[in-house]
Enzyme design. Structure first.
Site, PDB file in Angstrom:
ATOM      1  N   LYS A 195      44.013  38.466  47.493  1.00 22.46           N
ATOM      2  CA  LYS A 195      44.442  38.184  46.118  1.00 22.46           C
ATOM      3  C   LYS A 195      45.350  39.300  45.604  1.00 22.46           C
ATOM      4  O   LYS A 195      46.361  39.041  44.937  1.00 22.46           O
ATOM      5  CB  LYS A 195      43.225  38.034  45.200  1.00 22.46           C
ATOM      6  CG  LYS A 195      42.429  36.762  45.490  1.00 22.46           C
ATOM      7  CD  LYS A 195      41.158  36.712  44.674  1.00 22.46           C
ATOM      8  CE  LYS A 195      40.327  35.486  45.040  1.00 22.46           C
ATOM      9  NZ  LYS A 195      38.988  35.520  44.462  1.00 22.46           N
TER      10      LYS A 195
ATOM     11  N   GLY B  12      34.640  28.437  40.322  1.00 16.66           N
ATOM     12  CA  GLY B  12      33.991  27.212  39.840  1.00 16.66           C
ATOM     13  C   GLY B  12      34.950  26.041  39.912  1.00 16.66           C
ATOM     14  O   GLY B  12      36.163  26.195  39.720  1.00 16.66           O
TER      15      GLY B  12
END
Ligand code: ADP
Ligand code: ASP
Ligand code: MG
Length: 814
Positions: free
Chosen positions: A681, A796
């Site tokens: 990332k 999520g």
């Protein structure tokens, strides 16, 4: 006097003929009516097919004949169920003549243009007979007149040229004496000056009606068909097309010449000469307004009135240095084609005069090549010009409108829209009248081009996005729900119409060009095809839809490897899969380059922090000229969860197990715990910040032990975690002693990037980070002391789906 023409569908069944009769009955109350009819829908094609089969000595011509005979008998018996013996006998007799003709063609296996006209004439003769007899039987004052006795042509079989003098005289003479209220005339058919049967060309019944209307100088000609007028584009190919209320004769002529089949092109000229308005109406929806064609086409000032197309054309190009500055080449070229009776649909010539390029019907291409090469044989032998070059499988799309000349930028907009959607333009032509701008493109691109242009010129307000989703799992389901829920809001407020056209999981894939029904999308997987990445790609390409977006919700390297190909087809890519952006810099930058080159956005906001606007924020900072001096972030929801729950009471092994169980880690928790996921990332953020960096350049200070890192399986890894409990407790105790929280931090500062576990003191923005939250702090020249912070749930299904959705909407707003 009223002149009405009814087309093939309008007289295609007993039910439709009854509609026609009702319409005629109404008109006849006011004035005498002339009704021109086509053959029963599809019959002309069948007659031709039967003729061709017979010519090829294929006995199936006979069953083709049977279908034709059966169709007419069944229509007749439905229209006149009883007392019809004489009429049936006459029908049988006519069909018998037809059968003899076909048998003859079979015997000599020859179908000349002359015989073909004789053959096709049966279609209109039969339909007009049945309709007239039905009306008589119902007591209407009706007579059929054979148009072959009125309309005179030369002997140009299959497309006779009308001899207007004698035709007009015949028509006026006949109708000046006719006393019946309703006259039924077969369309399309005629006779030559020497008395042979001819036809006016396919679709020619419209022309018959125009000839009659103009000879009699009636007030209006009505053409009744199966659509509610001339549409902004062929309604069979462009669902959003709408009927055009008013057109000028010239506009109608351009549209029909360039393929709007609803009106046979030659029809307009006689109406224009006699200034008779043409009204196009729908037999199946007689109350619809239709299209009025007259001297004034003015209607709400729209510059482009319609888009039409002709498929299956070929381009022939004559070129060579010997053409420059020497007059007469074009003349000889055109003459050669005219002698071969080859119609030229489009012409373009480079101003250098070095080449001239013509569009013709692809059926004429062999004859054209032979003739042109032979005309220029001498120049070719001297290498002054090249043998003609032929390109096939092409189509012309044309924008038409009288007012285009008063508007700047129409061609620019046309070519830009086509280009944006990866539609290659082979040639362009613009009439000097500027009433028509044409582009030559591949046949396979026609539907996409028409829809793209229609959207640009007629639906400026809504933009359709065609979405293809690969990886319909947890996140995919949420995304589908969100799209369904927001669909009407987006359409209304943002003018974006998001349609999911394709979706695939690892087993099956489903497609629906009009958009998959999202009410029961899951059920559709039951009947779906087996999925494969290549199969999915091929289908997306074959559908060839404008504004296509490929959405990757997998974590699969093979999918990421296909982005290159999608982008090259001008298909946008939206991915939460981070493999591509975290792979080699070369690959990352290549995808970015392709995205620019092919005008196809490549968006991956969800690669970092799920739905949080991290990459977008960074992009905006960079684009607006700010300089990012440092990025500090907690980017792993999984590690955050682990260190928030691990303590001297909850051992490390169990905490990781729980994180995995609750779905906070990858199936292989080593990817999270080793810090590699965070490093990826950070790599993406560094690259988006303009840095050339590879994953190896990121310092990864792992907190795991050598044994943990060297484990060969997930089970083995868990065993080593238990064995290393003391090591983890030490980390915990040290942080506790220093009043700190453990956080796995990613840092980018002064060109260096590193990730690792840190003790975060009280008061630091990272100290209170909860659950699976992520946080990113940007220090920049414009935010030197107080950093710009983005914080919130960083994992999520719901938030990831909304991040993907935001990327899709961004493309729509673009
Ligand atoms: P008819 O048998 O009544 O003469 P046609 O089949 O010749 O009817 O013409 C009507 C058809 O023309 C429509 O059904 C439609 O498919 C086609 N068409 C092509 N372009 C257009 C257009 N721009 N507007 C309306 N119809 C069009
Ligand atoms: N029946 C002829 C054709 O199909 C003429 C017409 O319908 O206009 O071409
Ligand atoms: Mg027609």
């Amino acid at each position: 006097m009223n002149v009405l023409k009814f087309g093939g569908t309008s007289v295609g069944s007993a039910k439709n003929i009854n509609n026609v009769i009702t319409i005629l009955d109404n008109y006849a109350k006011d004035d005498a009516v002339i009704c021109v009819v086509s053959a029963v829908g599809g019959i002309t094609d069948k007659l031709l097919k039967a003729g061709e089969l017979a010519q090829e000595k294929d006995e199936n011509y006979s069953s083709e004949f049977d279908t034709i005979a059966q169709k007419h008998h069944s229509i007749l018996s439905e229209l006149i169920p009883t007392g019809n013996e004489k009429i049936v006998a006459h029908l049988t007799e006519t069909l018998q003549e037809l059968k003899h003709l076909l048998d003859g063609i079979f015997l000599i296996n020859e179908l000349s243009p002359k015989t073909s006209d004789k053959l096709l004439s049966f279609g209109e003769l039969l339909s007009s007979f049945i309709i007239a007899e039905t009306m008589k039987k119902r007591g209407m004052d009706c007579l059929r007149k054979n148009s072959q006795e009125l309309i005179v042509t030369n002997s140009n079989f299959t497309k006779g040229e009308v001899v207007f003098d004698s035709t007009n005289t015949n028509i006026t003479n006949y109708f000046s004496k006719a006393t019946q209220r309703i006259t039924i005339l077969p369309g399309f058919i005629s006779k030559s000056t020497s008395g042979e049967q001819t036809t006016l060309g396919r679709g020619g019944s419209d022309f018959t009606a125009a000839i009659v209307a103009s000879a009699l100088k009636v007030n209006q000609l009505e053409v009744w068909t199966d659509v509610s007028g001339m549409f902004t584009a062929n309604p069979k190919l462009v669902k959003q097309a709408i009927p055009i209320k008013k057109l000028s004769y010239q506009e109608a002529m351009e549209l029909s010449h360039f393929g709007a089949k609803v009106l046979y092109a030659p029809t307009v000229q006689p109406a224009l000469d006699a200034e008779i308005p043409i009204l196009i109406k729908n037999t199946l929806k007689p109350n619809d307004e239709g299209t009025l064609i007259s001297t004034s086409g003015e209607e709400n000032g729209l510059a482009v009135k319609g888009i039409s197309h002709i498929s299956n054309i070929s381009l022939i190009t004559l070129q060579g240095s010997g053409m420059v500055g020497i007059p007469g080449f074009s003349k000889r070229l055109f003459e050669t084609l005219a002698n071969e009776k080859i119609n030229i649909i489009l012409i373009t010539q480079a101003s250098s005069e070095h080449s001239i390029c013509l569009g013709i019907d692809e059926n004429n291409v062999d004859a054209a090549k032979l003739a042109v090469d032979s005309t220029f044989e001498y120049e070719i032998s001297l290498h002054k010009i090249d043998p003609i070059i032929i390109e096939n499988d092409l189509s012309i799309v044309a924008l038409v409108g009288d007012n285009m000349k008063n508007h700047q930028g129409i061609s620019g907009k046309m070519f830009r829209s086509l280009g944006k959607n990866n539609i290659n333009i082979r040639a362009i032509a613009q009439g000097a009248s500027e009433r028509n701008i044409s582009a030559v493109i591949a046949n396979k691109d026609v539907k996409k081009a028409l829809n793209t242009l229609h959207e640009s010129f007629f639906e400026v307000k809504t933009k359709r996005l065609n979405v293809f989703i690969t990886g319909v799992g947890n996140v995919g389901e949420k995304l589908i729900d969100q799209i369904q829920q927001q669909h009407s809001f987006l359409k209304k407020k943002l003018k974006i119409d998001v349609k999911i056209v394709g979706m695939a999981n690892s087993r099956k894939m489903v497609f629906n060009e009009d958009g998959i029904d999202l009410d029961n999308w899951a059920a559709q997987f039951h009947y779906a095809d087996k999925s494969s990445l290549r199969g999915f790609f091929d289908k997306v390409i074959a559908l060839n839809l404008r504004n296509s977006i490929f959405v990757d919700i997998t974590a699969d390297e093979a999918v990421a490897n296909l982005y290159d190909e999608y982008l090259r087809q001008s298909i946008a890519v939206v991915a939460c899969n981070k493999i591509a952006c975290a792979s080699s810099y070369k690959n990352y930058i290549n995808l970015k380059r392709l995205s620019l080159k092919y005008n196809a956005p490549f968006l991956f906001e969800t690669n970092v922090g799920a739905g949080l606007p991290i990459i977008n924020t960074l992009n905006n900072l960079v684009a607006s000229g700010d300089k990012v001096t440092s990025i500090e972030a907690v980017l792993s929801g999984s590690l955050n969860f682990v260190f928030n729950n691990f303590s001297n009471k909850n051992n490390f092994h169990d905490t990781v197990k729980r994180a995995q169980f609750e779905g906070y880690t990858e199936p292989d928790p080593r990817i999270d715990l080793s810090g590699i996921d965070v490093a990826r990332k950070l790599l993406i953020l560094a690259r988006e910040n303009g840095m050339v960096m590879e994953i190896e350049d990121i310092e990864n200070n792992s907190f795991l032990t050598k044994d943990n890192l060297e484990s060969n399986s997930v089970d083995d890894f868990y065993d080593t975690l238990s064995a290393s409990e003391a090591h983890f407790q030490n980390l915990y105790a040290s942080a506790k002693k220093n009043n700190c929280q453990l956080k796995y931090v990613a840092e980018l500062k002064k060109g260096k990037a590193k990730v690792g576990l840190k003790e975060i003191p009280k008061g630091h923005p990272f100290y209170n980070l909860e659950g699976k939250d992520n946080i990113v702090m940007f220090h920049t020249e414009r935010y030197p002391e107080q950093p710009l912070i983005v914080k919130g749930a960083g994992a999520g299904a719901d938030v990831t789906a909304s991040g993907l959705f935001a990327d899709i909407i961004r493309i729509g707003n673009n």
